[in-house]
Scaffold this motif. Structure first.
Motif, PDB file in Angstrom:
ATOM      1  N   VAL A   1     -70.750  37.207 -19.897  1.00  0.00           N
ATOM      2  CA  VAL A   1     -72.056  37.634 -20.411  1.00  0.00           C
ATOM      3  C   VAL A   1     -71.962  37.757 -21.927  1.00  0.00           C
ATOM      4  O   VAL A   1     -71.033  38.373 -22.456  1.00  0.00           O
ATOM      5  N   THR A   2     -72.919  37.164 -22.630  1.00  0.00           N
ATOM      6  CA  THR A   2     -73.009  37.287 -24.086  1.00  0.00           C
ATOM      7  C   THR A   2     -74.257  38.084 -24.428  1.00  0.00           C
ATOM      8  O   THR A   2     -75.330  37.851 -23.867  1.00  0.00           O
ATOM      9  N   LEU A   3     -74.080  39.048 -25.337  1.00  0.00           N
ATOM     10  CA  LEU A   3     -75.209  39.880 -25.765  1.00  0.00           C
ATOM     11  C   LEU A   3     -74.908  40.455 -27.133  1.00  0.00           C
ATOM     12  O   LEU A   3     -73.769  40.398 -27.604  1.00  0.00           O
ATOM     13  N   LEU A   4     -75.902  41.000 -27.778  1.00  0.00           N
ATOM     14  CA  LEU A   4     -75.693  41.681 -29.042  1.00  0.00           C
ATOM     15  C   LEU A   4     -74.845  42.926 -28.812  1.00  0.00           C
ATOM     16  O   LEU A   4     -75.034  43.646 -27.821  1.00  0.00           O
ATOM     17  N   ARG A   5     -73.927  43.179 -29.738  1.00  0.00           N
ATOM     18  CA  ARG A   5     -73.110  44.398 -29.627  1.00  0.00           C
ATOM     19  C   ARG A   5     -74.009  45.626 -29.561  1.00  0.00           C
ATOM     20  O   ARG A   5     -73.737  46.566 -28.808  1.00  0.00           O
ATOM     21  N   ALA A   6     -75.087  45.629 -30.351  1.00  0.00           N
ATOM     22  CA  ALA A   6     -76.005  46.767 -30.339  1.00  0.00           C
ATOM     23  C   ALA A   6     -76.581  46.992 -28.948  1.00  0.00           C
ATOM     24  O   ALA A   6     -76.752  48.134 -28.507  1.00  0.00           O
ATOM     25  N   ASP A   7     -76.888  45.913 -28.225  1.00  0.00           N
ATOM     26  CA  ASP A   7     -77.451  46.065 -26.885  1.00  0.00           C
ATOM     27  C   ASP A   7     -76.416  46.577 -25.894  1.00  0.00           C
ATOM     28  O   ASP A   7     -76.749  47.353 -24.985  1.00  0.00           O
ATOM     29  N   LEU A   8     -75.154  46.155 -26.057  1.00  0.00           N
ATOM     30  CA  LEU A   8     -74.099  46.693 -25.198  1.00  0.00           C
ATOM     31  C   LEU A   8     -73.955  48.192 -25.419  1.00  0.00           C
ATOM     32  O   LEU A   8     -73.884  48.980 -24.458  1.00  0.00           O
ATOM     33  N   VAL A   9     -73.919  48.606 -26.674  1.00  0.00           N
ATOM     34  CA  VAL A   9     -73.804  50.041 -26.981  1.00  0.00           C
ATOM     35  C   VAL A   9     -75.022  50.794 -26.474  1.00  0.00           C
ATOM     36  O   VAL A   9     -74.911  51.894 -25.913  1.00  0.00           O
ATOM     37  N   ARG A  10     -76.189  50.201 -26.623  1.00  0.00           N
ATOM     38  CA  ARG A  10     -77.427  50.855 -26.177  1.00  0.00           C
ATOM     39  C   ARG A  10     -77.402  51.106 -24.669  1.00  0.00           C
ATOM     40  O   ARG A  10     -77.760  52.185 -24.195  1.00  0.00           O
TER      41      ARG A  10
END
Length: 381
Positions: free
Chosen positions: A98-107
């Protein structure tokens, strides 16, 4: 058990989720309101990270926040295909990277931590750990990243991070010529000046990251724009195509290495994630998530902080050491000289398909164990 977590990024938020699962009272202190903090760009989570997220109960939310990537393809600067393998998983594994923005993972992780009953205090940086608000805590977790203040408290003589000879710039481009938007693949080009990564998003844009080999970093990293990158990668046609279509703000970072720490814990304090081991090689978030799951599992098993930290450190030692060596080889591949690059381009298409499954089996087949089931309040059942 009262726990204070210093840092609310991937490591800190994952720790809060895991510790609430074993019934701990958790407070997280984070300097930045924005979940990305000073770091943007995207992360790609391999199957070992996804298993860790599954243990935390966060996997479906993370999958919704990102998009799956089927394949990883390695290319020479001249466009020769050097390798084509499943992205971040062994062949036959049903989970997809899965690829996502780091900000979205933290969120996602912070939202789950709050839902589970953790308290997250943002806008407050902790640099001292002898008085309030850490006084009386049974456990203090240093999840405060590369320049960790907790690391200095654990061991004042601990080594400092050093520039790794690479700096990175990431951004977003419009759909580039020649790219099929539906092709779910993570492309890495081994160029003369470093590596260039690009992958298409379902919306037709392209996420990219340039990792440039340089003995010394640029005087002002913020001035490295897409035009300058295109000049650096001018012999790699595909990279230039993507860079010419770049739009919006770029994210820049210096890559660092940290020698093995003589100690990762002392007394009631423990270091996890980049505070203890900035491994890189696309596994920084995964190793932080693994740290959090294993720490909570050992605390639940032993019921006593000193014994749990010793068991956690022993369990993580061999894996983190192996990961650090793999990351060093990854950096060397990105900074190879002309002769080594030519040899790689000749040998890799023949050798890579045979070597890759054995070289990554230890990473992707790892079992973390389980945490107690969460009840309605998010704590242990």
């Amino acid at each position: 058990m009262r726990v204070v977590v210093v840092g609310g990024g991937v490591a800190g938020a994952a720790s809060a989720v895991a510790l609430r699962r074993i019934g701990a009272e958790v407070t997280v202190y984070e300097a930045y309101e924005d979940p990305a903090g000073p770091v943007g760009s995207f992360v790609s989570l391999a199957v070992n990270a996804l298993r860790g997220l599954d243990a935390l109960g966060c996997l479906p939310a993370v999958q919704r926040a990102g998009f799956p990537v089927e394949r990883q393809r390695m290319w020479s600067g001249g466009g020769k295909l050097l390798g084509d393998v499943p992205r971040g998983r062994p062949e036959g594994e049903p989970l997809r990277s899965v690829t996502l923005l780091r900000a979205d993972l933290v969120r996602v992780l912070r939202a789950e931590a709050r839902r589970a009953g953790a308290r997250i205090v943002t806008g407050r940086r902790l640099t001292s750990f002898t008085g309030e608000p850490t006084a009386g805590a049974d456990l203090l977790i240093g999840a405060d990243g590369l320049w960790s203040a907790v690391r200095r408290a654990v061991d004042p003589a601990a080594p400092e991070p050093a520039y790794a000879g690479l700096y990175g710039v990431a951004g977003v481009s419009r759909e580039a010529p020649g790219q099929a938007p539906a092709e779910s693949a993570f492309h890495m080009i081994f160029g003369r000046r470093g590596a260039f990564i690009h992958l298409p998003r379902p919306d037709g844009t392209v996420w990219w990251s340039a990792q440039i080999a340089a003995a010394a970093p640029p005087p002002d990293l913020a001035e490295v724009d897409a035009a300058r990158l295109a000049a650096l990668f001018r012999t790699e046609e595909r990279a230039v195509e993507v860079l010419r279509a770049a739009e919006g703000k770029l994210t820049s970072t210096l890559f660092h290495v940290l020698p093995r720490l003589p100690r990762r814990y002392r007394g009631r304090m423990v270091l996890i994630g980049d505070a203890a081991h900035p491994v890189g090689a696309g596994q920084g978030a995964a190793m932080a998530i693994e740290d959090a799951v294993v720490l909570a599992r050992q605390l639940h098993r032993t019921g006593e902080v000193a014994a749990a930290l010793a068991a956690w450190d022993q369990e993580r030692e061999a894996r983190l050491g192996k990961m650090a060596r793999a990351a060093a080889r990854n950096r060397e591949a990105k900074t190879a000289g002309p002769l080594a690059s030519r040899l790689r381009n000749l040998v890799m298409p023949v050798v890579f398909p045979r070597v890759y499954p054995r070289a990554t089996g230890w990473l992707y087949a790892h079992e973390l164990g389980e945490l107690p089931a969460a009840d309605a309040e998010g704590a242990r059942g």
